[in-house]
Design a protein around this motif. Structure first.
Motif, mmCIF file in Angstrom:
data_model
loop_
_atom_site.group_PDB
_atom_site.id
_atom_site.type_symbol
_atom_site.label_atom_id
_atom_site.label_comp_id
_atom_site.label_asym_id
_atom_site.label_seq_id
_atom_site.Cartn_x
_atom_site.Cartn_y
_atom_site.Cartn_z
ATOM 1 N N ASN A 1 0.837 -1.210 0.000
ATOM 2 C CA ASN A 1 0.000 0.000 0.000
ATOM 3 C C ASN A 1 0.861 1.244 0.000
ATOM 4 O OD1 ASN A 1 -2.038 -1.778 0.188
ATOM 5 N ND2 ASN A 1 -2.556 -1.339 2.315
ATOM 6 N N ALA A 2 1.924 1.234 0.815
ATOM 7 C CA ALA A 2 2.777 2.417 0.909
ATOM 8 C C ALA A 2 3.459 2.684 -0.423
ATOM 9 C CB ALA A 2 3.812 2.228 2.010
ATOM 10 N N THR A 3 3.874 1.605 -1.124
ATOM 11 C CA THR A 3 4.510 1.801 -2.424
ATOM 12 C C THR A 3 3.543 2.463 -3.397
ATOM 13 O OG1 THR A 3 5.583 -0.291 -1.976
ATOM 14 C CG2 THR A 3 5.895 0.627 -4.150
ATOM 15 N N LEU A 4 2.310 1.987 -3.386
ATOM 16 C CA LEU A 4 1.314 2.573 -4.295
ATOM 17 C C LEU A 4 1.053 4.028 -3.943
ATOM 18 C CD1 LEU A 4 -1.232 -0.355 -4.605
ATOM 19 C CD2 LEU A 4 0.305 0.499 -6.343
ATOM 20 N N GLU A 5 0.935 4.302 -2.655
ATOM 21 C CA GLU A 5 0.656 5.679 -2.230
ATOM 22 C C GLU A 5 1.815 6.588 -2.605
ATOM 23 O OE1 GLU A 5 -1.892 6.820 0.300
ATOM 24 O OE2 GLU A 5 -3.059 5.078 -0.339
ATOM 25 N N GLU A 6 2.990 6.002 -2.556
ATOM 26 C CA GLU A 6 4.162 6.812 -2.895
ATOM 27 C C GLU A 6 4.150 7.166 -4.371
ATOM 28 O OE1 GLU A 6 7.665 5.628 -0.706
ATOM 29 O OE2 GLU A 6 8.723 5.845 -2.598
ATOM 30 N N LEU A 7 3.729 6.216 -5.201
ATOM 31 C CA LEU A 7 3.582 6.515 -6.626
ATOM 32 C C LEU A 7 2.647 7.701 -6.810
ATOM 33 C CD1 LEU A 7 3.074 3.086 -8.434
ATOM 34 C CD2 LEU A 7 4.965 4.651 -8.661
ATOM 35 N N VAL A 8 1.536 7.675 -6.076
ATOM 36 C CA VAL A 8 0.559 8.754 -6.180
ATOM 37 C C VAL A 8 1.181 10.078 -5.759
ATOM 38 C CG1 VAL A 8 -1.633 9.598 -5.325
ATOM 39 C CG2 VAL A 8 -1.349 7.184 -5.780
ATOM 40 N N ALA A 9 1.856 10.046 -4.620
ATOM 41 C CA ALA A 9 2.423 11.295 -4.098
ATOM 42 C C ALA A 9 3.456 11.863 -5.067
ATOM 43 C CB ALA A 9 3.068 11.028 -2.745
ATOM 44 N N THR A 10 4.297 10.979 -5.625
ATOM 45 C CA THR A 10 5.313 11.439 -6.560
ATOM 46 C C THR A 10 4.656 12.040 -7.791
ATOM 47 O OG1 THR A 10 6.369 9.397 -5.914
ATOM 48 C CG2 THR A 10 7.515 10.738 -7.511
ATOM 49 N N HIS A 11 3.597 11.390 -8.245
ATOM 50 C CA HIS A 11 2.957 11.895 -9.445
ATOM 51 C C HIS A 11 2.302 13.242 -9.192
ATOM 52 C CE1 HIS A 11 1.572 11.320 -13.508
ATOM 53 N NE2 HIS A 11 0.409 11.826 -13.150
ATOM 54 N N GLU A 12 1.734 13.392 -8.015
ATOM 55 C CA GLU A 12 1.105 14.685 -7.709
ATOM 56 C C GLU A 12 2.132 15.797 -7.724
ATOM 57 O OE1 GLU A 12 -1.088 14.217 -4.147
ATOM 58 O OE2 GLU A 12 -2.917 13.717 -5.236
ATOM 59 N N LYS A 13 3.288 15.498 -7.142
ATOM 60 C CA LYS A 13 4.355 16.508 -7.140
ATOM 61 C C LYS A 13 4.807 16.792 -8.555
ATOM 62 C CE LYS A 13 5.964 15.106 -2.822
ATOM 63 N NZ LYS A 13 6.764 13.984 -2.379
ATOM 64 N N PHE A 14 4.895 15.732 -9.342
ATOM 65 C CA PHE A 14 5.313 15.862 -10.727
ATOM 66 C C PHE A 14 4.353 16.775 -11.481
ATOM 67 C CE2 PHE A 14 4.662 13.938 -15.007
ATOM 68 C CZ PHE A 14 5.850 14.338 -15.579
ATOM 69 N N LYS A 15 3.060 16.575 -11.230
ATOM 70 C CA LYS A 15 2.068 17.392 -11.930
ATOM 71 C C LYS A 15 2.175 18.848 -11.518
ATOM 72 C CE LYS A 15 -2.196 15.798 -11.881
ATOM 73 N NZ LYS A 15 -3.318 14.876 -11.723
ATOM 74 N N LEU A 16 2.388 19.043 -10.231
ATOM 75 C CA LEU A 16 2.535 20.415 -9.735
ATOM 76 C C LEU A 16 3.742 21.084 -10.369
ATOM 77 C CD1 LEU A 16 1.767 20.126 -5.959
ATOM 78 C CD2 LEU A 16 0.549 21.464 -7.663
ATOM 79 N N TRP A 17 4.792 20.307 -10.465
ATOM 80 C CA TRP A 17 6.023 20.834 -11.021
ATOM 81 C C TRP A 17 5.820 21.217 -12.486
ATOM 82 C CZ3 TRP A 17 9.094 18.513 -14.891
ATOM 83 C CH2 TRP A 17 10.336 19.136 -15.112
ATOM 84 N N LEU A 18 5.115 20.324 -13.222
ATOM 85 C CA LEU A 18 4.817 20.597 -14.628
ATOM 86 C C LEU A 18 4.017 21.879 -14.768
ATOM 87 C CD1 LEU A 18 3.675 17.389 -16.523
ATOM 88 C CD2 LEU A 18 5.651 18.822 -16.933
ATOM 89 N N ARG A 19 2.987 21.962 -13.952
ATOM 90 C CA ARG A 19 2.094 23.099 -14.053
ATOM 91 C C ARG A 19 2.845 24.384 -13.706
ATOM 92 N NH1 ARG A 19 -2.807 21.518 -11.160
ATOM 93 N NH2 ARG A 19 -2.842 20.021 -12.857
ATOM 94 N N GLY A 20 3.639 24.277 -12.682
ATOM 95 C CA GLY A 20 4.427 25.456 -12.279
ATOM 96 C C GLY A 20 5.330 25.906 -13.395
ATOM 97 N N ASP A 21 5.871 24.947 -14.110
ATOM 98 C CA ASP A 21 6.743 25.263 -15.229
ATOM 99 C C ASP A 21 5.986 25.976 -16.331
ATOM 100 O OD1 ASP A 21 9.427 24.849 -15.229
ATOM 101 O OD2 ASP A 21 9.327 23.348 -16.840
#
Lengths: 535, 384
Positions: free
Chosen positions: A212-232
């Motif tokens: 579960n933690a691995t899956l949640e981590e995927l989610v968290a990383t992706h959310e940050k990734f999206k934020l980073w993209l959008r910020g860019d």
């Protein structure tokens, strides 16, 4: 390739390494027949003929000793039989051997399973290796600590019950009283056996949680990734909002940010280390959203995540559907495998668990009933003499019920953790929002729905909290009924005495009022004896 | 300045803070950290003082417990013990689960999109169930006490017992109403989601029947479904926070009220049987209403999820003129998500809090009554 395999295998510590002390004690008291030397050198459980013979010998010795104990302490019972109520006597007789039956079930089941237990831990090791390949490392040291705590508690409980009873309630001037020590053997052996089960179950739960933690981590990383993209893209002009997030949350939620920050040190620490700019303000909170629910060790999490976050903030695995498909598939396969291991484990221990639950229910009710009898100054069977003292009763009851409730609670929690994987999987799907990924997630989600692990005792009842609710209701009802029978029996007995003494006097005096009284007592006697089968 | 919570919520949360039930600061408070510590200390103080009160009542030689017979005495003691259990569970929950509560309110604020100020009237309408529950219960309890002590002469035992037991009762009731408030907030979110799903379903049906759609209609539907999925996920997290924050106290409060009902039913029978001039058993009437209030709130929370699933599947994905494979996949995904995340309010998994619980409680009280009524003639026997 082969070297790679071996290095991976070396990186994964076998679970059994943590079981050293437990195995040693179990081997000495005769719970497990497996080979001690092989366990020490290679951490494997292997069949051993000598162990089997040793175990059978211990079983026979225990049974003999216990019978001697029953015989020597039963002397008192036989003299007391006339004074105590039939009900109490019968209950005592019925429950005399229940501890022995429970112990016998444990030992015989361990003999039957001796080949299969080793297999089970081997399968767990395979699971660990596969999890390691998916970059999720498990820390087994908590299990070692857990075993030590449980062993310590067992010894404390057993010793306190045994010593308190021995000192307060056994006549220790006679040398036969030393035999009383035997009375602790069945429960002690049973508890050791259950520690094996509980700890292995806990290990499975940890593995589910790691997935579960691995899956949640995927989610968290992706959310940050999206934020980073959008910020860019938007150059931090507009407020970085997801479509689902309400506007003006920043000013309104300031106080809760502080709350969460103060309460969840792990996430705020990470947030401050990696944010710095306005656009990342959401990250710590979004992250803490994903991780609440299960208590997490903050230091462990920070240690795991910080390097990940700094490396992966510019790329997310969930962005690449083909790549993530393999990972999700693997995780789900591991999940299935853990479920299967859980089922196998449940099957191996099904008879011992059934006998433990039966023992727990009967002994809990009986002990409380005997406590009631003792408060009414009635005599109780000598094997249950601990009920004479309320404090010892409380300790004994919390020991027995603690064993049963902990097993039930842990089974329930494990089952919940296995069900939570589906939720985390869906979070992955929703956050990535990709058609190919939806296909994968839908498929795997159905698979998870079909693969749930529920623990039961031989199929008689499931080991979840609802059973606990039912059992507690049952204990209360039985207790009240037993007390009523006891009251009725006592009254009948006293009525007989009154009646006989009245008969003597009535013959001499023959007064009308006395006659009336005696007939009413007679009526009482008839009604009360009608109510009770034991009177 | 009431922040974004609205006056009604703000006022009631303040009330719960005063009772030591709500362990975090409200919006608009300065220095939430210190506030939190203070609230924690306050809860601890209340816990210790109430426990001392109960201990004093149980051990005192004064007439706190019924002295008529042993069983009545044990029953009174049972009431105190379970009230103490409830108090301990309530304050321990407050002390330890601040994080869950904070998460709950954070998610609530995140999900509640409110533009501008909301009038008091609409707020009152919004929380009417909760308000009726709270004030109705308070008024009922108060009126009953006032009326009863007019008719019933107050004996020494009764005065002592009710003066010490009533505060504990009120605390459990207030806690119960606090659960109702949280469940109402959950229900509101779920109901809102359901309304939006209905709109989506109707919209898709309309578009497919009349063929009046626009380019990118599928993408639009899909995106709004995705948004709903995220909202549902948040609501589910909110529900989990609710469970995490209140698990033990739900169990303890329900158990306390249940025990009180069972015990007072026994006393009612006992006083009638022995024709004792005492009618204080009428005071269980509010307790009889507390459990249905909780169960009604939780039941109405739980029934919405199947309705959401129903609305989800009534979104038209293909008809004569248009077919949307992607949308269908999204619907499948949401549907599976709903299967994985059922909203099931149960205290510690012990038993599900729906109307079937009411039946079981009624049955158990009935059985217990029968058992205890059998005791009465035995205690009355001359040789006891």
């Amino acid at each position: 390739m082969a070297r790679e395999q071996s290095s991976e295998a070396a990186a994964v510590q076998p679970l059994l390494e943590q079981f050293q002390q437990l195995f040693f004690i179990s081997k000495i008291v005769g719970i497990l027949p497996q080979d001690l030397d092989k366990f020490r050198s290679r951490n494997v459980l292997e069949k051993s003929r000598n162990g089997m013979i040793y175990m059978l010998v211990t079983l026979v010795v225990y049974v003999l000793l216990y019978n001697v104990l029953i015989y020597s302490f039963g002397e008192e019972d036989r003299t007391l039989k006339a004074s105590q109520s039939t009900l109490t006597f019968v209950i005592g007789l019925f429950l005399t051997y229940i501890g022995l039956i429970m112990m016998g079930t444990d030992q015989l089941t361990a003999l039957r399973n001796q080949g299969r237990i080793g297999e089970l831990y081997e399968r767990i090791r395979h699971v660990d290796e596969r999890l390691y390949q998916e970059k999720c490392v498990l820390d087994n040291s908590t299990i070692g600590r857990r075993i030590r705590i449980m062993l310590g508690m067992t010894i404390i409980f057993e010793l306190s019950i045994l010593l308190a009873t021995y000192i307060k309630l056994v006549d220790y001037t006679q040398w036969m009283s030393v035999l009383w020590l035997v009375s602790a053997i069945p429960t002690f052996i049973n508890t050791l056996d259950k520690i094996w089960f509980a700890v292995s179950l806990y290990a499975l739960k940890e593995r589910f949680e790691a997935i579960n933690a691995t899956l949640e981590e995927l989610v968290a990383t992706h959310e940050k990734f999206k934020l980073w993209l959008r910020g860019d893209q938007e150059a931090a002009a507009a407020p970085p909002l997801d479509s689902s997030q309400p506007p003006q949350y920043d000013s309104n939620l300031e106080y809760l940010y502080k709350e969460l920050g103060g309460l969840d040190m792990g996430s705020i620490g990470k947030g401050s280390s990696m944010s710095g700019s306005g656009k990342n303000k959401v990250a710590p909170v979004a992250h803490s959203m994903n991780s609440f629910g299960e208590p997490i060790d903050p230091s462990d999490k920070a240690g795991n995540r910080n390097p990940m976050a700094s490396n992966m903030v510019h790329e997310s695995e969930l962005g690449n559907a083909a790549k993530v498909e393999e990972k999700l598939n693997n995780l789900c396969q591991v999940h299935d495998e853990i479920c299967e291991i859980g089922k196998a484990m449940n099957e191996l221990w099904s008879y011992p668990i059934l006998s433990l639950m039966a023992y727990g229910f009967l002994i809990f009710t009986a002990q409380l009933y005997f406590l009631y009898c003792a408060t009414q100054f009635q005599s109780i069977p000598s094997l249950f003499r601990s009920a004479k003292n309320p404090l010892i009763t409380v300790i004994a009851l919390s020991y027995t019920s603690g064993k049963c409730v902990y097993l039930i609670y842990l089974s329930w929690k494990t089952s919940l953790a296995s069900k939570r994987t589906g939720i985390s999987l869906h979070k992955c799907g929703v956050v990535a929002d990709d058609n190919l990924l939806y296909e994968i997630v839908n498929h795997l989600s159905l698979k998870l729905l079909n693969h749930s692990v529920d623990f039961s005792a031989c199929g008689f009842f499931t080991l979840d909290m609802e059973t606990l609710y039912g059992v507690s209701g049952g204990i209360t009802s039985y207790l009240i009924i037993l007390i009523q029978f006891n009251l009725a029996a006592q009254q009948a007995k006293e009525a007989i005495q009154t009646f006989s003494s009245l008969n003597d006097t009535a013959g001499l005096v023959g007064a009308a009022t006395d006659m009336y009284n005696s007939s009413s007592t007679l009526h009482d006697l008839v009604t009360t004896t009608m109510l009770t089968p034991t009177g | 300045m009431s922040g974004h919570l609205g006056q009604v919520l703000q006022f009631h949360l303040r009330l719960y803070q005063l009772l030591g039930f709500h362990g975090i600061a409200l919006p608009g408070d300065k220095s939430p950290g210190r506030m939190r510590r203070r609230l924690r200390a306050w809860a601890l103080f209340l816990l210790v003082s109430l426990s001392a009160l109960v201990l004093w009542c149980l051990t005192s030689n004064d007439d706190f417990l019924y002295r008529g017979d042993m069983f009545g005495y044990a029953n009174d003691a049972l009431k105190y013990v379970f009230a103490e259990l409830a108090v301990v569970a309530i304050y321990v929950d407050t002390l330890t689960s601040q994080r869950h509560v904070a998460n709950f309110w954070w998610l609530h604020a995140k999900l509640t999109q409110r533009v501008g100020a909301v009038s008091l009237r609409s707020e009152l309408r919004q929380y009417r169930r909760y308000l009726i529950c709270l004030y109705g219960m308070m008024m009922f309890e108060l009126l009953l006490h006032l009326g009863l002590w007019q008719i019933q002469p107050l004996t020494h035992h009764m005065a002592l017992f009710w003066m010490t037991y009533e505060p504990l009762v009120c605390l459990t009731y207030m806690r119960n109403v606090q659960f109702v408030l949280h469940m109402e907030l959950l229900r509101e979110q779920l109901a809102h989601l359901e309304r939006e799903m209905v709109l989506l379903a109707q919209y898709s049906k309309f578009a497919c029947e009349t063929g009046r759609s626009f380019p990118g209609f599928e993408a639009f539907l899909r995106r709004s479904l995705l948004q709903k999925q995220r909202i549902y996920s948040d609501v589910y997290d909110m529900f989990r926070c609710f469970q995490g924050a209140f698990n033990f106290s739900i169990l303890a409060v329900m158990l306390t009220i249940n025990i009180r009902i069972a015990v007072d039913c026994y006393f009612m029978y006992y006083t009638i049987y022995n024709s004792i001039a005492n009618i204080d058993y009428y005071l269980i009437l509010p307790a009889l209403l507390e459990i249905p209030a909780f169960i009604y709130a939780s039941q109405s929370c739980m029934v919405i999820v199947p309705r959401i699933a129903h609305q989800l599947h009534s979104i038209v994905t293909d008809s004569g003129c248009c077919s949307f494979p992607d949308l269908s996949q999204q619907i499948q995904n949401f549907s599976l998500q709903l299967l994985h995340q059922p909203v099931r309010i149960d205290c510690l998994g012990l038993t599900i809090m729906d109307c079937s619980l009411l039946t079981r409680i009624a049955c158990s009280v009935g059985t217990y009554m029968i058992y205890t009524i059998q005791f009465i003639p035995k205690f009355k026997a001359p040789y006891m």
